[in-house]
Structure formats: C-alpha cells, structure tokens
Design a protein around this motif. Structure first.
Motif, PDB file in Angstrom:
ATOM      1  N   VAL A   4      -0.236 -29.963  39.126  1.00 26.05           N
ATOM      2  CA  VAL A   4       0.829 -28.965  39.200  1.00 26.05           C
ATOM      3  C   VAL A   4       0.366 -27.634  38.620  1.00 26.05           C
ATOM      4  CG1 VAL A   4       1.913 -29.616  36.992  1.00 26.05           C
ATOM      5  CG2 VAL A   4       3.264 -28.537  38.778  1.00 26.05           C
ATOM      6  N   TRP A   5      -0.440 -27.688  37.564  1.00 31.80           N
ATOM      7  CA  TRP A   5      -0.995 -26.448  37.004  1.00 31.80           C
ATOM      8  C   TRP A   5      -1.892 -25.762  38.030  1.00 31.80           C
ATOM      9  CZ3 TRP A   5      -6.262 -25.619  36.230  1.00 31.80           C
ATOM     10  CH2 TRP A   5      -6.591 -24.430  35.579  1.00 31.80           C
ATOM     11  N   ALA A   6      -2.721 -26.540  38.736  1.00 27.66           N
ATOM     12  CA  ALA A   6      -3.631 -25.965  39.734  1.00 27.66           C
ATOM     13  C   ALA A   6      -2.854 -25.348  40.889  1.00 27.66           C
ATOM     14  CB  ALA A   6      -4.587 -27.038  40.249  1.00 27.66           C
ATOM     15  N   ASN A  48       4.751 -25.919  28.012  1.00 26.39           N
ATOM     16  CA  ASN A  48       3.985 -26.410  26.866  1.00 26.39           C
ATOM     17  C   ASN A  48       2.609 -26.896  27.291  1.00 26.39           C
ATOM     18  OD1 ASN A  48       6.183 -25.887  25.223  1.00 26.39           O
ATOM     19  ND2 ASN A  48       6.982 -27.973  25.360  1.00 26.39           N
ATOM     20  N   TYR A  49       2.537 -27.558  28.451  1.00 28.59           N
ATOM     21  CA  TYR A  49       1.249 -28.057  28.938  1.00 28.59           C
ATOM     22  C   TYR A  49       0.309 -26.894  29.254  1.00 28.59           C
ATOM     23  CZ  TYR A  49      -2.273 -30.159  31.907  1.00 28.59           C
ATOM     24  OH  TYR A  49      -3.483 -30.541  32.448  1.00 28.59           O
ATOM     25  N   ILE A  50       0.818 -25.847  29.878  1.00 24.61           N
ATOM     26  CA  ILE A  50      -0.011 -24.681  30.184  1.00 24.61           C
ATOM     27  C   ILE A  50      -0.585 -24.086  28.906  1.00 24.61           C
ATOM     28  CG2 ILE A  50       0.075 -22.302  31.040  1.00 24.61           C
ATOM     29  CD1 ILE A  50       2.112 -23.258  33.130  1.00 24.61           C
ATOM     30  N   SER A  51       0.235 -24.008  27.875  1.00 25.41           N
ATOM     31  CA  SER A  51      -0.213 -23.403  26.614  1.00 25.41           C
ATOM     32  C   SER A  51      -1.297 -24.219  25.928  1.00 25.41           C
ATOM     33  CB  SER A  51       0.980 -23.225  25.657  1.00 25.41           C
ATOM     34  OG  SER A  51       1.866 -22.237  26.127  1.00 25.41           O
ATOM     35  N   THR A  52      -1.266 -25.545  26.116  1.00 22.44           N
ATOM     36  CA  THR A  52      -2.242 -26.385  25.430  1.00 22.44           C
ATOM     37  C   THR A  52      -3.505 -26.624  26.248  1.00 22.44           C
ATOM     38  OG1 THR A  52      -1.152 -28.382  26.265  1.00 22.44           O
ATOM     39  CG2 THR A  52      -0.475 -27.576  24.099  1.00 22.44           C
ATOM     40  N   SER A  53      -3.437 -26.418  27.574  1.00 23.15           N
ATOM     41  CA  SER A  53      -4.578 -26.745  28.424  1.00 23.15           C
ATOM     42  C   SER A  53      -5.302 -25.528  28.983  1.00 23.15           C
ATOM     43  CB  SER A  53      -4.130 -27.640  29.588  1.00 23.15           C
ATOM     44  OG  SER A  53      -3.188 -26.972  30.392  1.00 23.15           O
ATOM     45  N   THR A  54      -4.795 -24.332  28.720  1.00 21.15           N
ATOM     46  CA  THR A  54      -5.463 -23.103  29.155  1.00 21.15           C
ATOM     47  C   THR A  54      -5.505 -22.123  27.993  1.00 21.15           C
ATOM     48  OG1 THR A  54      -3.542 -21.789  29.878  1.00 21.15           O
ATOM     49  CG2 THR A  54      -4.351 -23.470  31.404  1.00 21.15           C
ATOM     50  N   ILE A  92      -6.595 -18.825  33.677  1.00 24.67           N
ATOM     51  CA  ILE A  92      -7.770 -19.385  34.332  1.00 24.67           C
ATOM     52  C   ILE A  92      -8.938 -19.544  33.363  1.00 24.67           C
ATOM     53  CG2 ILE A  92      -7.122 -18.473  36.582  1.00 24.67           C
ATOM     54  CD1 ILE A  92      -9.115 -16.225  36.204  1.00 24.67           C
ATOM     55  N   ARG A  93      -8.700 -19.258  32.103  1.00 20.12           N
ATOM     56  CA  ARG A  93      -9.755 -19.384  31.106  1.00 20.12           C
ATOM     57  C   ARG A  93      -9.549 -20.662  30.287  1.00 20.12           C
ATOM     58  NH1 ARG A  93      -9.431 -14.912  27.342  1.00 20.12           N
ATOM     59  NH2 ARG A  93     -11.492 -15.595  26.687  1.00 20.12           N
ATOM     60  N   THR A  94     -10.631 -21.149  29.708  1.00 25.84           N
ATOM     61  CA  THR A  94     -10.571 -22.362  28.910  1.00 25.84           C
ATOM     62  C   THR A  94      -9.878 -22.117  27.572  1.00 25.84           C
ATOM     63  OG1 THR A  94     -11.883 -24.086  27.835  1.00 25.84           O
ATOM     64  CG2 THR A  94     -12.865 -21.905  27.943  1.00 25.84           C
TER      65      THR A  94
END
Length: 369
Positions: free
Chosen positions: A243-245, A275-281, A341-343
């Motif tokens: 879903v993030w992609a 919350n997932y976006i904030s922790t994974s990107t 799009i950054r780690t």
C-alpha cells in the motif's frame, strides 16, 4: 492472529437486527446500497451457485461480494481498513441512505474552503489518458482519480466552445448523450451543472491484504465465509509495503496535476498507515501536522476515541492534516514529501557482512582479461 473486524459495515460481534439485515442483504451502510467489494476486489466475489454453505444465508442471490471492511491484526489494537468505501464514499447515484461518514465528508469540505452556497459536482473513477510527441520523445499521462470535485453551474454554448474548442453541434450531442440538461435562452443554448471553477482531486488510500493461504483458509473469501457462518476464522495479513508503494507511485504526480489546475489533491488515509509511513521511510509525518493545505495533503482518520454505537457502525474520527511541500527548499532544507522515497536509516556495512557471513556464496567467479 488476523481476524475480520467489520463485515458489511458492522463490527463482527454486533448481532443487532440492523447488522444482520445488512449482512443478509449484502448491503454496505456507507454506500447505502449493495456492497461492491470495494471496487477493486472483484476476485473476492463468491459464486453462491457453487457454495452450498452460503446459499441459505444469502437467499435468492447468484453471487455475493466478500464484504470485509477491516481486519484486526491483534486483539485490542485498532483494525486496518481494507476497503476504500469504509473510509469515505462521496456520493453514489444509487445510494439513498449513506451514513456514518459525516465527519470525513464535512472535514473534506472544510479544507477545500469553497464559498458557502457553492454547488459542487462529484465525479468518480475519472480516467485521464493523454499522449503527446515532443522533441524529447513520447510522453504520456495515464492515471485514474478516485474522485474529482468541482463547482458546477450554467455555461453557454459560446463559453463551452471557447474552453473546449470544436463546434457546438458536436458538443451538444456529447452532453445530451452524457445526460446533461440543455436549455435555450434567446439565441443560445446553456448546459446546466457544467464543471466550472477550481477542481480538487480526492484519493482514498486503504490497505491491501496478502493473498492468504487456501490450505489454511486464510484468503479473503474463505475468512468471509467462515465469519458469516459464525465459525472460527483467520483473515489474511496486511500487506503494508504494497500500500505504501501504491501510494508513493501516485502521491507526487496527482498533487502536481491538481496544483496545475489551480486546486489541490487530498489523500484520505487511516492513522495506522500514517504511522507506518513515518516508521518505514524518512518522512516523519509528525513534522507535517498543519492547519491548512499545502502542495501535498494527507487527511488521517482513526478508530481511536471513536464512539461505538451500540446499534451498529463506528464513525471514524478526524485525526490530523499532514501538509507540506513536494520537494525541499534548497536554502533552508526543510523536510518535504520527497523524504517518503528515502530510507529511514542507513545500516552500517557491518550489518551486511554479518548477514553474508550466515551462508557461503552460492557461486564464485574470477575476473579475467
């Protein structure tokens, strides 16, 4: 263990007459009509002619959509919405009694800030396909917008031809076929409810599920069947990465396009996804909490603190507006949505070496002249 949380709009444990009526008739209370599986889960429809277990429950039907609204991964945690209709339905020509989404709709209108009394048209699943040949080669735009909201009013044939080109006779046939009302005033034709003014793109982004396992009965149709029949069930997991992609592939483009038209793109998401976006990107959305719209705009909604109606469905609560620029200003290097799009972190090379040391190379080659 993942479980279905809401089925046809109501938490699974609710067994009121209203909830049971929605389930028996496969009705979505958010749409005010028959559940369509969320518009993008046709593969999850169940052929009742080949499913005796469900034939008695869904009387006089040949098929039924798997009406799964949300999935709860763990007890006492907020569920993940898996159907876009659960988050917001902006009109439906067949809907008579849409309900339980007043908060989301009103919040959306507030941020769009149209003048009081503005009459708005709503279009759904708007496909825009454009291709052109330039000195730099072929270029194309091929996207579908969940909704487009735009003021509507009366437009004369002269105004329409000036805007769209071509001839009025051709356009008149077009509008008649599309169902628009055309009136005659003096020597001119006028089209009623014609799109005029500033448009807004509205995108509903909810979570995807993994495919599940048929042997373990964890696919959406199997979990749905067991839940409807009151059996123990296990739902598929949430595919957070997918879903993030999907969101990333469209977020910037649609925001740019909306701004080019003088409007904005507004993305409605769940707080779980935020919350997932904030922790994974590298995008820390806490830095983008805002009170007014910017270039990129995410409106998050939450089950947390949502009052649970003993009679049925839960209305989601508005949580935050996250708004900011597409790319960073080179002068002040402020955070921007390009950080998505950054780690979120850079692993030391020691971590890589430790991982490689867990097994021998599968092959060796030698560089030669």
């Amino acid at each position: 263990m993942p479980k279905i949380f809401e089925l046809f709009g109501f938490p699974l444990q609710i067994q009121t007459d209203e909830a049971l009526a929605c389930r028996k008739s496969a009705t979505c209370p958010f749409m005010g009509g028959e559940c369509d599986g969320g518009g993008n889960r046709y593969a999850s429809q169940i052929d009742l002619k080949t499913n005796e277990n469900l034939q008695d429950f869904f009387e006089n039907r040949s098929y039924v959509a798997s009406g799964v609204c949300s999935i709860q991964l763990k007890d006492y945690e907020a569920p993940w919405i898996v159907c876009p209709r659960r988050l917001l339905v902006l009109g439906n020509e067949k809907a008579a009694n849409r309900a339980h989404q007043t908060n989301a709709e009103n919040q959306l209108l507030q941020f769009m800030n149209y003048p009081i009394g503005t009459k708005l048209g709503i279009w759904s699943e708007v496909k825009l396909m454009i291709a052109e040949l330039s000195d730099d080669g072929d270029k194309s735009f091929h996207y579908t917008f969940d909704y487009v909201i735009m003021p509507i009013g009366k437009a004369s044939e002269i105004e329409i031809v000036q805007l769209l080109g071509g001839s009025w006779s051709t356009w008149r046939k077009w509008f008649e076929k599309a169902g628009y009302s055309i009136s005659r005033q003096g020597t001119l034709d006028f089209v009623e409810n014609f799109p005029i003014g500033v448009p807004y793109i509205i995108e509903i982004m909810t979570s995807s599920t993994s495919g599940g396992n048929k042997s373990n009965r964890t696919t959406i149709p199997q979990a749905f069947e067991d839940a409807i029949l009151g059996k123990p069930h296990q739902a598929p997991n949430i595919n957070k990465r997918q879903v993030w992609a999907r969101m990333m592939s469209q977020l910037i483009v649609k925001s740019e396009v909306a701004m080019n038209w003088g409007g904005k793109a507004l993305w409605l998401i769940q707080d779980n996804l935020a919350n997932y976006i904030s922790t994974s990107t590298a995008l820390d959305l806490k830095k983008f909490v805002a009170e007014k719209l910017s270039e990129v705009n995410l409106l998050s909604f939450s089950y947390v603190d949502a009052p649970v109606n003993a009679a049925g469905a839960i209305e989601l609560q508005f949580k935050n507006l996250f708004a900011g620029h597409i790319s960073a200003n080179s002068k002040d290097a402020m955070p921007s949505f390009s950080d998505m799009i950054r780690t979120p972190l850079l692993p030391p090379i020691q971590n890589l070496i430790r991982r490689l040391a867990e097994s021998k190379p599968i092959h060796q080659i030698e560089v030669k002249k």
